[in-house]
Design an enzyme around this catalytic site. Structure first.
Site, PDB file in Angstrom:
ATOM      1  N   ASP A  18       0.832  -1.259  -0.026  1.00 42.99           N
ATOM      2  CA  ASP A  18      -0.099   0.043   0.200  1.00 42.99           C
ATOM      3  C   ASP A  18       0.925   1.160   0.075  1.00 42.99           C
ATOM      4  OD1 ASP A  18      -2.252   1.356  -0.011  1.00 42.99           O
ATOM      5  OD2 ASP A  18      -2.815   1.274   2.190  1.00 42.99           O
ATOM      6  N   GLY A  19       0.430   2.237  -0.642  1.00 44.60           N
ATOM      7  CA  GLY A  19       1.088   3.571  -0.624  1.00 44.60           C
ATOM      8  C   GLY A  19       1.590   4.103  -2.072  1.00 44.60           C
ATOM      9  N   TRP A  23       2.688   8.115  -2.715  1.00 43.68           N
ATOM     10  CA  TRP A  23       4.238   8.463  -3.076  1.00 43.68           C
ATOM     11  C   TRP A  23       4.080   9.166  -4.465  1.00 43.68           C
ATOM     12  CZ3 TRP A  23       6.984   7.467  -7.294  1.00 43.68           C
ATOM     13  CH2 TRP A  23       8.434   7.382  -7.432  1.00 43.68           C
ATOM     14  N   HIS A  35       2.398   3.258  -9.034  1.00 46.71           N
ATOM     15  CA  HIS A  35       2.063   1.739  -9.229  1.00 46.71           C
ATOM     16  C   HIS A  35       3.229   1.131  -9.916  1.00 46.71           C
ATOM     17  CE1 HIS A  35      -1.855   2.216  -7.530  1.00 46.71           C
ATOM     18  NE2 HIS A  35      -2.343   3.016  -8.710  1.00 46.71           N
ATOM     19  N   ARG A  69     -12.428   1.855  -7.844  1.00 42.65           N
ATOM     20  CA  ARG A  69     -11.668   3.080  -8.089  1.00 42.65           C
ATOM     21  C   ARG A  69     -12.080   3.666  -9.645  1.00 42.65           C
ATOM     22  NH1 ARG A  69      -5.506   2.448  -5.703  1.00 42.65           N
ATOM     23  NH2 ARG A  69      -6.429   1.968  -3.538  1.00 42.65           N
ATOM     24  N   LEU A 129      10.735 -20.951  -5.185  1.00 41.96           N
ATOM     25  CA  LEU A 129       9.977 -19.810  -4.354  1.00 41.96           C
ATOM     26  C   LEU A 129       8.483 -19.952  -5.133  1.00 41.96           C
ATOM     27  CD1 LEU A 129       9.802 -17.092  -2.729  1.00 41.96           C
ATOM     28  CD2 LEU A 129      10.791 -16.087  -4.412  1.00 41.96           C
ATOM     29  N   ARG A 182       2.382  -4.763   5.833  1.00 44.29           N
ATOM     30  CA  ARG A 182       1.368  -3.700   5.378  1.00 44.29           C
ATOM     31  C   ARG A 182       2.275  -2.408   5.267  1.00 44.29           C
ATOM     32  NH1 ARG A 182      -4.633  -2.214   4.673  1.00 44.29           N
ATOM     33  NH2 ARG A 182      -4.600  -0.485   3.362  1.00 44.29           N
ATOM     34  N   SER A 190      -7.695  -4.822   5.375  1.00 50.24           N
ATOM     35  CA  SER A 190      -8.656  -4.218   4.091  1.00 50.24           C
ATOM     36  C   SER A 190      -8.866  -5.617   2.948  1.00 50.24           C
ATOM     37  CB  SER A 190      -7.497  -3.627   2.983  1.00 50.24           C
ATOM     38  OG  SER A 190      -7.481  -2.248   4.022  1.00 50.24           O
TER      39      SER A 190
HETATM   40  C1  IPE Z   1      -5.482  -2.676  -0.108  1.00 50.86           C
HETATM   41  O1  IPE Z   1      -4.907  -1.139  -0.203  1.00 50.86           O
HETATM   42  C2  IPE Z   1      -5.254  -3.465  -1.436  1.00 50.86           C
HETATM   43  C3  IPE Z   1      -3.922  -3.527  -1.988  1.00 50.86           C
HETATM   44  C4  IPE Z   1      -2.777  -3.316  -1.542  1.00 50.86           C
HETATM   45  C5  IPE Z   1      -4.067  -4.334  -3.395  1.00 50.86           C
HETATM   46  P1  IPE Z   1      -6.057  -0.257  -0.256  1.00 50.86           P
HETATM   47  O2  IPE Z   1      -5.434   0.935  -0.729  1.00 50.86           O
HETATM   48  O3  IPE Z   1      -7.137  -0.633  -1.382  1.00 50.86           O
HETATM   49  O4  IPE Z   1      -6.712  -0.340   1.034  1.00 50.86           O
HETATM   50  P2  IPE Z   1      -7.747   0.669   1.951  1.00 50.86           P
HETATM   51  O5  IPE Z   1      -8.949   0.953   0.882  1.00 50.86           O
HETATM   52  O6  IPE Z   1      -6.911   1.841   2.171  1.00 50.86           O
HETATM   53  O7  IPE Z   1      -8.341  -0.066   2.937  1.00 50.86           O
HETATM   54  C1  IPE Z   2      -1.729   0.305  -3.463  1.00 54.73           C
HETATM   55  O1  IPE Z   2      -1.459   1.646  -3.228  1.00 54.73           O
HETATM   56  C2  IPE Z   2      -2.070  -0.417  -4.693  1.00 54.73           C
HETATM   57  C3  IPE Z   2      -3.222  -0.783  -4.972  1.00 54.73           C
HETATM   58  C4  IPE Z   2      -4.249  -0.851  -3.969  1.00 54.73           C
HETATM   59  C5  IPE Z   2      -3.674  -1.213  -6.368  1.00 54.73           C
HETATM   60  P1  IPE Z   2      -2.467   2.721  -3.255  1.00 54.73           P
HETATM   61  O2  IPE Z   2      -3.009   2.751  -4.772  1.00 54.73           O
HETATM   62  O3  IPE Z   2      -3.695   2.003  -2.541  1.00 54.73           O
HETATM   63  O4  IPE Z   2      -1.918   3.680  -2.889  1.00 54.73           O
HETATM   64  P2  IPE Z   2      -2.429   4.847  -1.798  1.00 54.73           P
HETATM   65  O5  IPE Z   2      -2.730   4.229  -0.549  1.00 54.73           O
HETATM   66  O6  IPE Z   2      -3.635   5.661  -2.457  1.00 54.73           O
HETATM   67  O7  IPE Z   2      -1.215   5.883  -1.338  1.00 54.73           O
HETATM   68 MG    MG Z   3      -4.125   2.454  -0.562  1.00 54.65          MG
END
Ligand code: IPE
Ligand code: IPE
Ligand code: MG
Length: 242
Positions: A18-19, A23, A35, A69, A129, A182, A190
């Site tokens: 996540d993030g 970033w 991404h 999304r 792996l 995470r 999530s």
């Molecule tokens: C969780 O991240 C899903 C993935 C990393 C693929 P999200 O960004 O979708 O989670 P929430 O919405 O913040 O809970």
């Molecule tokens: C995780 O990063 C990737 C996916 C859920 C596909 P995010 O796209 O959720 O990034 P943030 O949480 O918005 O920073």
């Molecule tokens: Mg996210």
């Protein structure tokens, strides 16, 4: 399903990557740039798994809820995923990595489904792996589809046991995750591996996924090595058995 046992190195690591969006936003870049950079972090984590002797790596790439999304972001993520499959599978074959994709495949583009079948079959003979990507995956979806599959075998309520459900879950080939990481600062699951993480050690870091380096992963592994995994027992019992 095997219950994880205590070893200094986890057999199975699962990661909620996540993030990426934050970033990119912090750099005034489109979310997609995050991404895309996230792919580099995947490569580096894979490499560390090889070095550390981790047997299973399971990555949350796209959740059931991520379909909500904006359509632009969804289609760009899917395009990136297709490009990565085309570009990287050869390297996985060479490095002894077996790739599996777990999730609701029917919701994916036909061409992506074809690439997945191809990538899985090309790596099927590998076992150094086990890399699993959870795409269009939700823990609740997984439990429901496993329950349906178990009921197809027998509709007797007594036939629905933990073992019977476990056989039909998406990760039935793997031991339960020992360590769930995470990135991105949120402390929630999530809808990731709800069933399988019953006894996983949970590690949350503020590091955003594209910044998750080998050193950051090593830190998580060092933290894991210090955990005492009791599985409901007492410390005294564990000491007596060792
Ligand atoms: C969780 O991240 C899903 C993935 C990393 C693929 P999200 O960004 O979708 O989670 P929430 O919405 O913040 O809970
Ligand atoms: C995780 O990063 C990737 C996916 C859920 C596909 P995010 O796209 O959720 O990034 P943030 O949480 O918005 O920073
Ligand atoms: Mg996210």
């Amino acid at each position: 399903m095997q219950r994880p046992t205590q070893t200094a190195v986890p057999r199975h690591v699962a990661i909620i990557m996540d993030g990426n969006g934050r970033w990119a936003t912090a750099r005034h870049l489109p979310r997609m740039a995050g991404h895309s950079r996230g792919m580099d972090a995947v490569r580096s984590v894979l490499e560390t798994c090889g070095r550390r002797g981790i047997e299973y790596l399971t990555l949350f790439a796209f959740s059931s809820e991520n379909w909500n999304r904006p359509p632009d972001e969804v289609s760009t993520i899917m395009r990136l995923f297709m490009a990565a499959l085309q570009k990287e599978v050869g390297k996985l074959v060479d490095n002894g990595v077996r790739l599996r994709i777990v999730g609701e495949r029917i919701s994916l583009d036909k061409e992506l489904q074809r690439l997945i079948v191809d990538a899985e079959s090309r790596t099927a003979a590998n076992d150094r792996l086990h890399l699993t990507l959870c795409v269009s995956y939700g823990g609740r979806w997984d439990i429901v589809q496993a329950a349906r599959a178990a009921l197809r075998e027998s509709d007797r309520p007594e036939a629905i046991t933990e073992a019977a459900l476990g056989r039909h879950l998406g990760l039935s080939f793997a031991p339960d995750p020992d360590l769930l990481i995470r990135t991105g600062g949120e402390q929630r699951i999530s809808n990731f591996l709800l069933w399988q993480c019953a006894y996983a050690e949970l590690y949350f870091t503020h590091t955003l996924w594209p910044d998750f380096s080998s050193a950051a992963f090593d830190q998580a592994l060092a933290w894991y090595a210090q955990r005492e995994r009791r599985f409901g027992r007492t410390s005294q019992q564990l000491a007596a058995n060792s």
